[in-house]
Scaffold this motif. Structure first.
Motif, PDB file in Angstrom:
ATOM      1  N   LYS A 132       2.325  -4.807  -6.407  1.00 44.77           N
ATOM      2  CA  LYS A 132       1.335  -4.483  -5.374  1.00 44.77           C
ATOM      3  C   LYS A 132       0.297  -5.585  -5.268  1.00 44.77           C
ATOM      4  CE  LYS A 132       0.406   0.125  -4.642  1.00 44.77           C
ATOM      5  NZ  LYS A 132      -0.211   1.405  -4.936  1.00 44.77           N
ATOM      6  N   PHE A 133      -0.193  -6.038  -6.425  1.00 43.35           N
ATOM      7  CA  PHE A 133      -1.202  -7.090  -6.439  1.00 43.35           C
ATOM      8  C   PHE A 133      -0.655  -8.394  -5.882  1.00 43.35           C
ATOM      9  CE2 PHE A 133      -3.157 -10.709  -8.623  1.00 43.35           C
ATOM     10  CZ  PHE A 133      -4.462 -10.576  -8.160  1.00 43.35           C
ATOM     11  N   LEU A 134       0.557  -8.782  -6.303  1.00 41.96           N
ATOM     12  CA  LEU A 134       1.142 -10.029  -5.824  1.00 41.96           C
ATOM     13  C   LEU A 134       1.394 -10.003  -4.315  1.00 41.96           C
ATOM     14  CD1 LEU A 134       3.667 -10.918  -8.659  1.00 41.96           C
ATOM     15  CD2 LEU A 134       1.518 -12.055  -8.098  1.00 41.96           C
ATOM     16  N   PHE A 135       1.926  -8.901  -3.818  1.00 41.48           N
ATOM     17  CA  PHE A 135       2.191  -8.799  -2.384  1.00 41.48           C
ATOM     18  C   PHE A 135       0.888  -8.830  -1.594  1.00 41.48           C
ATOM     19  CE2 PHE A 135       6.370  -8.373  -3.490  1.00 41.48           C
ATOM     20  CZ  PHE A 135       7.212  -7.891  -2.501  1.00 41.48           C
ATOM     21  N   ALA A 136      -0.132  -8.133  -2.091  1.00 39.84           N
ATOM     22  CA  ALA A 136      -1.421  -8.131  -1.395  1.00 39.84           C
ATOM     23  C   ALA A 136      -2.065  -9.508  -1.448  1.00 39.84           C
ATOM     24  CB  ALA A 136      -2.346  -7.088  -2.007  1.00 39.84           C
ATOM     25  N   ARG A 170       0.801  -1.230   0.000  1.00 38.25           N
ATOM     26  CA  ARG A 170       0.000   0.000   0.000  1.00 38.25           C
ATOM     27  C   ARG A 170       0.829   1.273   0.000  1.00 38.25           C
ATOM     28  NH1 ARG A 170      -5.130  -1.187   3.992  1.00 38.25           N
ATOM     29  NH2 ARG A 170      -5.980  -2.898   2.753  1.00 38.25           N
ATOM     30  N   HIS A 171       2.007   1.246   0.621  1.00 37.56           N
ATOM     31  CA  HIS A 171       2.739   2.489   0.824  1.00 37.56           C
ATOM     32  C   HIS A 171       4.099   2.565   0.125  1.00 37.56           C
ATOM     33  CE1 HIS A 171      -0.213   3.804   3.708  1.00 37.56           C
ATOM     34  NE2 HIS A 171      -0.088   2.652   4.349  1.00 37.56           N
ATOM     35  N   LYS A 172       4.729   1.458  -0.148  1.00 35.71           N
ATOM     36  CA  LYS A 172       6.110   1.505  -0.641  1.00 35.71           C
ATOM     37  C   LYS A 172       6.272   1.111  -2.101  1.00 35.71           C
ATOM     38  CE  LYS A 172       7.889   2.712   3.278  1.00 35.71           C
ATOM     39  NZ  LYS A 172       8.452   4.033   3.455  1.00 35.71           N
ATOM     40  N   LEU A 173       5.355   0.340  -2.655  1.00 33.63           N
ATOM     41  CA  LEU A 173       5.511  -0.131  -4.024  1.00 33.63           C
ATOM     42  C   LEU A 173       4.697   0.725  -4.984  1.00 33.63           C
ATOM     43  CD1 LEU A 173       5.260  -3.983  -3.465  1.00 33.63           C
ATOM     44  CD2 LEU A 173       7.307  -2.636  -3.844  1.00 33.63           C
ATOM     45  N   SER A 174       5.247   0.918  -6.174  1.00 28.11           N
ATOM     46  CA  SER A 174       4.507   1.681  -7.184  1.00 28.11           C
ATOM     47  C   SER A 174       4.106   0.813  -8.367  1.00 28.11           C
ATOM     48  CB  SER A 174       5.336   2.862  -7.664  1.00 28.11           C
ATOM     49  OG  SER A 174       6.546   2.397  -8.218  1.00 28.11           O
ATOM     50  N   ASN A 175       4.757  -0.318  -8.551  1.00 28.97           N
ATOM     51  CA  ASN A 175       4.424  -1.245  -9.622  1.00 28.97           C
ATOM     52  C   ASN A 175       3.122  -1.971  -9.282  1.00 28.97           C
ATOM     53  OD1 ASN A 175       4.294  -3.197 -11.584  1.00 28.97           O
ATOM     54  ND2 ASN A 175       6.422  -3.854 -11.349  1.00 28.97           N
ATOM     55  N   ARG A 176       2.130  -1.866 -10.170  1.00 31.68           N
ATOM     56  CA  ARG A 176       0.807  -2.429  -9.883  1.00 31.68           C
ATOM     57  C   ARG A 176       0.836  -3.951  -9.780  1.00 31.68           C
ATOM     58  NH1 ARG A 176      -3.805   0.806 -10.570  1.00 31.68           N
ATOM     59  NH2 ARG A 176      -4.965  -1.055 -11.139  1.00 31.68           N
ATOM     60  N   LEU A 177       1.659  -4.607 -10.585  1.00 31.00           N
ATOM     61  CA  LEU A 177       1.746  -6.067 -10.534  1.00 31.00           C
ATOM     62  C   LEU A 177       2.328  -6.527  -9.201  1.00 31.00           C
ATOM     63  CD1 LEU A 177       1.426  -8.801 -11.921  1.00 31.00           C
ATOM     64  CD2 LEU A 177       3.735  -8.493 -12.829  1.00 31.00           C
TER      65      LEU A 177
END
Length: 68
Positions: free
Chosen positions: A37-41, A28-35
């Motif tokens: 972000k999705f994988l981590f979430a 939510r706060h440190k990543l800017s790459n959407r892929l």
């Protein structure tokens, strides 16, 4: 399941909850790459759901053994 196994399962569940908090923070706060972000979430929510199910099982399965 023995008491020792339940202890280890509870430790794993608590660890997975801590890891999922960190992964959600990163996504939510440190990543800017959407892929990413999705994988981590996705990983974080999967770990959280597993740990929640494990804790519910541990709470409702009750104590094991005892003096006979």
């Amino acid at each position: 399941m023995s008491s020792l196994d339940k202890m280890w399962l509870s430790f794993y569940a608590m660890g997975f909850m801590a890891i999922s908090m960190g992964l959600i923070y990163l996504s939510r706060h440190k990543l800017s790459n959407r892929l990413l972000k999705f994988l981590f979430a996705l990983i974080a929510y999967s770990l959280f759901i597993f740990s929640t199910i494990a804790m519910v099982y541990l709470v409702f399965s009750g104590p094991t053994g005892g003096a006979r």
